[in-house]
Motif scaffolding. Structure first.
Motif, PDB file in Angstrom:
ATOM      1  N   PHE A 182       0.852  -1.181   0.000  1.00  0.00           N
ATOM      2  CA  PHE A 182       0.000   0.000   0.000  1.00  0.00           C
ATOM      3  C   PHE A 182       0.891   1.236   0.000  1.00  0.00           C
ATOM      4  CE2 PHE A 182      -2.691  -3.313   1.612  1.00  0.00           C
ATOM      5  CZ  PHE A 182      -3.976  -2.990   1.217  1.00  0.00           C
ATOM      6  N   ASP A 183       0.906   1.961  -1.137  1.00  0.00           N
ATOM      7  CA  ASP A 183       1.641   3.213  -1.236  1.00  0.00           C
ATOM      8  C   ASP A 183       0.898   4.127  -2.197  1.00  0.00           C
ATOM      9  OD1 ASP A 183       2.268   2.298  -3.815  1.00  0.00           O
ATOM     10  OD2 ASP A 183       4.288   1.653  -3.239  1.00  0.00           O
ATOM     11  N   GLU A 184       1.517   5.239  -2.585  1.00  0.00           N
ATOM     12  CA  GLU A 184       0.821   6.234  -3.399  1.00  0.00           C
ATOM     13  C   GLU A 184       0.344   5.682  -4.734  1.00  0.00           C
ATOM     14  OE1 GLU A 184       3.474   6.593  -1.640  1.00  0.00           O
ATOM     15  OE2 GLU A 184       3.699   8.606  -0.783  1.00  0.00           O
ATOM     16  N   GLU A 185       1.015   4.662  -5.261  1.00  0.00           N
ATOM     17  CA  GLU A 185       0.616   4.067  -6.541  1.00  0.00           C
ATOM     18  C   GLU A 185      -0.248   2.824  -6.358  1.00  0.00           C
ATOM     19  OE1 GLU A 185       4.030   4.928  -6.049  1.00  0.00           O
ATOM     20  OE2 GLU A 185       3.450   6.857  -6.933  1.00  0.00           O
ATOM     21  N   HIS A 186      -0.378   2.359  -5.149  1.00  0.00           N
ATOM     22  CA  HIS A 186      -1.083   1.098  -4.909  1.00  0.00           C
ATOM     23  C   HIS A 186      -2.063   1.245  -3.747  1.00  0.00           C
ATOM     24  CE1 HIS A 186       2.838  -0.027  -6.744  1.00  0.00           C
ATOM     25  NE2 HIS A 186       2.081  -0.840  -7.468  1.00  0.00           N
ATOM     26  N   GLY A 187      -3.205   1.896  -3.997  1.00  0.00           N
ATOM     27  CA  GLY A 187      -4.320   1.912  -3.051  1.00  0.00           C
ATOM     28  C   GLY A 187      -4.162   2.816  -1.854  1.00  0.00           C
ATOM     29  N   ASN A 188      -3.140   3.667  -1.828  1.00  0.00           N
ATOM     30  CA  ASN A 188      -2.941   4.550  -0.673  1.00  0.00           C
ATOM     31  C   ASN A 188      -2.435   5.908  -1.157  1.00  0.00           C
ATOM     32  OD1 ASN A 188      -3.154   4.619   2.263  1.00  0.00           O
ATOM     33  ND2 ASN A 188      -0.959   5.021   2.255  1.00  0.00           N
ATOM     34  N   ALA A 189      -3.267   6.567  -1.974  1.00  0.00           N
ATOM     35  CA  ALA A 189      -2.871   7.813  -2.628  1.00  0.00           C
ATOM     36  C   ALA A 189      -2.517   8.918  -1.643  1.00  0.00           C
ATOM     37  CB  ALA A 189      -3.992   8.282  -3.562  1.00  0.00           C
ATOM     38  N   SER A 190      -3.060   8.852  -0.433  1.00  0.00           N
ATOM     39  CA  SER A 190      -2.747   9.878   0.563  1.00  0.00           C
ATOM     40  C   SER A 190      -1.287   9.843   0.981  1.00  0.00           C
ATOM     41  CB  SER A 190      -3.628   9.707   1.803  1.00  0.00           C
ATOM     42  OG  SER A 190      -3.269   8.536   2.522  1.00  0.00           O
ATOM     43  N   GLY A 191      -0.639   8.684   0.847  1.00  0.00           N
ATOM     44  CA  GLY A 191       0.741   8.538   1.262  1.00  0.00           C
ATOM     45  C   GLY A 191       0.916   8.397   2.758  1.00  0.00           C
ATOM     46  N   MET A 192      -0.172   8.399   3.497  1.00  0.00           N
ATOM     47  CA  MET A 192      -0.115   8.228   4.946  1.00  0.00           C
ATOM     48  C   MET A 192      -0.408   6.759   5.280  1.00  0.00           C
ATOM     49  SD  MET A 192      -2.104  11.750   6.009  1.00  0.00           S
ATOM     50  CE  MET A 192      -1.742  11.655   7.762  1.00  0.00           C
ATOM     51  N   PHE A 193       0.298   6.236   6.229  1.00  0.00           N
ATOM     52  CA  PHE A 193       0.217   4.828   6.604  1.00  0.00           C
ATOM     53  C   PHE A 193       0.462   3.919   5.402  1.00  0.00           C
ATOM     54  CE2 PHE A 193      -2.427   1.417   9.066  1.00  0.00           C
ATOM     55  CZ  PHE A 193      -1.256   0.749   9.377  1.00  0.00           C
ATOM     56  N   ASN A 194       1.576   4.193   4.667  1.00  0.00           N
ATOM     57  CA  ASN A 194       2.017   3.220   3.680  1.00  0.00           C
ATOM     58  C   ASN A 194       2.414   1.940   4.419  1.00  0.00           C
ATOM     59  OD1 ASN A 194       1.648   4.845   1.451  1.00  0.00           O
ATOM     60  ND2 ASN A 194       3.756   5.623   1.444  1.00  0.00           N
ATOM     61  N   ARG A 195       2.174   0.794   3.807  1.00  0.00           N
ATOM     62  CA  ARG A 195       2.420  -0.460   4.486  1.00  0.00           C
ATOM     63  C   ARG A 195       2.784  -1.557   3.484  1.00  0.00           C
ATOM     64  NH1 ARG A 195      -2.487   1.760   4.353  1.00  0.00           N
ATOM     65  NH2 ARG A 195      -4.367   0.542   3.980  1.00  0.00           N
ATOM     66  N   ASN A 196       3.434  -2.593   4.016  1.00  0.00           N
ATOM     67  CA  ASN A 196       3.812  -3.737   3.191  1.00  0.00           C
ATOM     68  C   ASN A 196       3.644  -5.014   4.004  1.00  0.00           C
ATOM     69  OD1 ASN A 196       6.082  -4.049   4.841  1.00  0.00           O
ATOM     70  ND2 ASN A 196       7.400  -2.883   3.460  1.00  0.00           N
ATOM     71  N   TYR A 197       4.168  -6.116   3.483  1.00  0.00           N
ATOM     72  CA  TYR A 197       3.900  -7.420   4.101  1.00  0.00           C
ATOM     73  C   TYR A 197       4.355  -7.501   5.554  1.00  0.00           C
ATOM     74  CZ  TYR A 197       8.793  -8.261   2.734  1.00  0.00           C
ATOM     75  OH  TYR A 197      10.155  -8.177   2.561  1.00  0.00           O
ATOM     76  N   GLU A 198       5.303  -6.681   5.966  1.00  0.00           N
ATOM     77  CA  GLU A 198       5.761  -6.724   7.359  1.00  0.00           C
ATOM     78  C   GLU A 198       4.698  -6.208   8.336  1.00  0.00           C
ATOM     79  OE1 GLU A 198       8.105  -7.954   9.043  1.00  0.00           O
ATOM     80  OE2 GLU A 198       9.806  -8.346   7.714  1.00  0.00           O
ATOM     81  N   ASP A 199       3.706  -5.490   7.828  1.00  0.00           N
ATOM     82  CA  ASP A 199       2.663  -4.933   8.691  1.00  0.00           C
ATOM     83  C   ASP A 199       1.479  -5.882   8.857  1.00  0.00           C
ATOM     84  OD1 ASP A 199       3.928  -2.366   9.107  1.00  0.00           O
ATOM     85  OD2 ASP A 199       3.501  -1.987   6.986  1.00  0.00           O
ATOM     86  N   PHE A 200       1.494  -7.012   8.154  1.00  0.00           N
ATOM     87  CA  PHE A 200       0.393  -7.968   8.198  1.00  0.00           C
ATOM     88  C   PHE A 200       0.906  -9.314   8.731  1.00  0.00           C
ATOM     89  CE2 PHE A 200      -0.342  -4.972   4.718  1.00  0.00           C
ATOM     90  CZ  PHE A 200      -1.591  -4.485   5.028  1.00  0.00           C
ATOM     91  N   TYR A 201      -0.038 -10.130   9.198  1.00  0.00           N
ATOM     92  CA  TYR A 201       0.317 -11.479   9.639  1.00  0.00           C
ATOM     93  C   TYR A 201       0.542 -12.385   8.424  1.00  0.00           C
ATOM     94  CZ  TYR A 201      -1.494 -10.447  14.358  1.00  0.00           C
ATOM     95  OH  TYR A 201      -1.700  -9.936  15.607  1.00  0.00           O
ATOM     96  N   PRO A 202       1.463 -13.358   8.497  1.00  0.00           N
ATOM     97  CA  PRO A 202       2.575 -13.450   9.450  1.00  0.00           C
ATOM     98  C   PRO A 202       3.710 -12.533   9.012  1.00  0.00           C
ATOM     99  CG  PRO A 202       2.697 -15.257   7.920  1.00  0.00           C
ATOM    100  CD  PRO A 202       1.463 -14.474   7.540  1.00  0.00           C
ATOM    101  N   ASN A 203       4.665 -12.285   9.906  1.00  0.00           N
ATOM    102  CA  ASN A 203       5.794 -11.418   9.594  1.00  0.00           C
ATOM    103  C   ASN A 203       6.964 -11.805  10.481  1.00  0.00           C
ATOM    104  OD1 ASN A 203       5.371 -10.041  12.159  1.00  0.00           O
ATOM    105  ND2 ASN A 203       3.615  -9.055  11.155  1.00  0.00           N
TER     106      ASN A 203
END
Length: 484
Positions: A182-203
């Motif tokens: 989730f980033d500005e080009e992938h479903g999070n245009a606001s750029g706030m709380f960008n996230r990737n697989y480390e933010d989800f289970y499992p990690n």
């Protein structure tokens, strides 16, 4: 936490001194002990004067769920609500629970539960639209301001476990590509709380998901400090942005079975505000434990299912004496008869039939708890004036200790004792096909009563000991109190 138990007295313990009558199809009153037709009691006061209920404001109010599933028209919902706020406030509603206000993966068709960007309130172009299904950010802000101008709080629906609408990335913990970017080009245009697989289970911190039943690959890991910071801790967190920037007054936590109770407690400890959790469980003990663990209110699913069982499934009003959250935590129990999920559920055990809706509303709007009315019910012209009247009764006469005076398979009678100069009320529900009358012990001596629901014009007078014979129409309810 100390529990304040309301006294619930069953039918058998109160039969001594009570007498009952019912009517046959002809409308005559029948003594059920010998089937002898007797004359109805004469009406000693054919034209009693009702109380001015505005003189008996008990301080209680009612919440509304201000949406339903797939609201229409799209892109106009915030404007629709803005127009209705003053009328709702006048009717005695003090909180509006609104749908998830940010952009979901389904874009202009999303009800928000497929949450993608926590900070896109209809002001970023993504997922095929700028506005959310409900309208623009500016329209949302106008609605919230209008609600506050009318002393009405706005309760945000918060989804803080499952996410949707991110981009694909290789996830080493699942050894495959997952939609966790989730980033500005992938479903999070606001750029706030960008996230990737480390933010989800499992990690790298957590090896398993502790409770999610769906969206397993994109279920946020609340044990990670970074996730906590973005959701509720930091100044630009979701919680603080919703509260301090957007002006939301409280929270409806969606699907709390998907994450641990400590998350809600931590959120509330940080930002406060009204809170109600969607813990879909019909056991009062489970709801009580959750309230104790989190400090949050909870929807009283125990009461909802007792109403469904009593009015629909089993047609047995003795079930209304079962265990419910409002009995132990009246200030934390949000009672209801319908919501966006129950009304679209095809399982008939998960909704209350339309023919029984008003009896269910008469129950929650006279008993302890904080009632929530459903938008589609309130705005239904067949129900609207009746619900408004019940809200008026709730906000005035529904106060004081509760006592169940009588209950059997087709009758339920409950008394609220009132407080000080407030007389309280008696609720009489019947699912019988005949008019019913029953003598009960009231708190009122030598006074004429009337049904403030307007369902019967029978106006009995209590005796010097408070005994009075009350009436309820077939398959209906009546709410008695004193007259002038």
């Amino acid at each position: 936490m100390k529990k304040n138990k309301y006294l619930i007295i069953g039918a058998l313990s109160l039969m001594i001194g009570l007498t009952g009558c019912s009517s046959d199809d002809s409308g005559d009153v029948v003594d059920p002990t010998d089937d002898v037709v007797i004359d109805p009691d004469p009406d000693p006061n054919p034209d009693p004067q009702p109380l001015n209920l505005s003189d008996y404001d008990n301080g209680s109010r009612v919440m509304m769920q201000a949406f339903y599933w797939d609201v229409e028209p799209r892109f106009e919902w915030w404007t629709n609500l803005t127009e209705k706020v003053p009328g709702w406030a006048d009717a005695g509603i003090d909180r509006l629970w609104v749908p998830v206000a940010t952009k979901g993966q389904s874009g202009g068709y999303s009800m928000g539960y497929d949450v993608s960007d926590y900070f896109d309130f209809g002001n970023y172009e993504q997922h095929g639209t700028t506005e959310t299904r409900f309208g623009s950010r500016e329209e949302l802000e106008t609605f919230i301001a209008t609600a506050h101008d009318n002393d009405v709080e706005v309760i945000a629906d918060i989804v803080i476990n499952h996410n949707s609408g991110g981009g694909l990335e290789y996830n080493p913990y699942r050894d495959k590509e997952t939609y966790t970017l989730f980033d500005e080009e992938h479903g999070n245009a606001s750029g706030m709380f960008n996230r990737n697989y480390e933010d989800f289970y499992p990690n790298s911190v957590s090896n398993y998901d502790p409770g999610s039943l769906f969206y397993a690959e994109t279920n946020l890991d609340h044990n990670r400090e970074r996730v906590q910071n973005w959701l509720w801790k930091e100044d630009n967190s979701v919680a603080k942005y919703y509260k301090n920037v957007m002006g939301f007054d409280g929270w409806r936590f969606d699907y709390v079975l998907g994450f641990e109770p400590w998350v809600v407690k931590a959120w509330l400890d940080e930002v406060g505000g009204f809170s109600v959790a969607e813990l879909w469980d019909g056991r009062a003990s489970v709801l009580e434990e959750y309230v104790e663990e989190t400090g949050s209110g909870a929807f009283d699913f125990a009461a909802f299912y007792k109403l469904e069982e009593s009015l629909d499934r089993y047609e047995d009003l003795t079930n209304l004496q079962g265990e419910m959250l409002w009995q132990t935590y009246p200030e934390k129990a949000i009672t209801f008869t319908a919501n966006h999920d129950t009304e679209k559920d095809t399982n008939e055990d998960n909704n209350i039939k339309r023919s029984n809706k008003m009896k269910a509303y008469s129950f929650i709007l006279t008993h302890p708890g904080y009632p929530s009315v459903f938008y589609l019910d309130y705005e239904d012209e067949a129900f609207k004036e009746e619900i408004k009247n019940l809200i008026n009764i709730h906000n005035s006469l529904a106060t004081g200790e509760l006592e169940v005076l009588y209950a059997d398979n087709d009758e339920y009678i409950m008394k609220r004792s009132g407080t000080g100069t407030n007389p309280g009320l008696i609720l009489y529900i019947s699912i019988s096909n005949s008019t019913k009358r029953r003598s009960v012990s009231s708190n009122w001596n030598n006074v004429t009563l009337m049904d403030y629901s307007g369902n019967t014009t029978y106006n009995p007078t209590s005796d010097e000991n408070g005994m009075v014979q009350i009436e309820v129409p077939a398959n209906s309810y009546a709410i008695y109190s004193i007259t002038k």
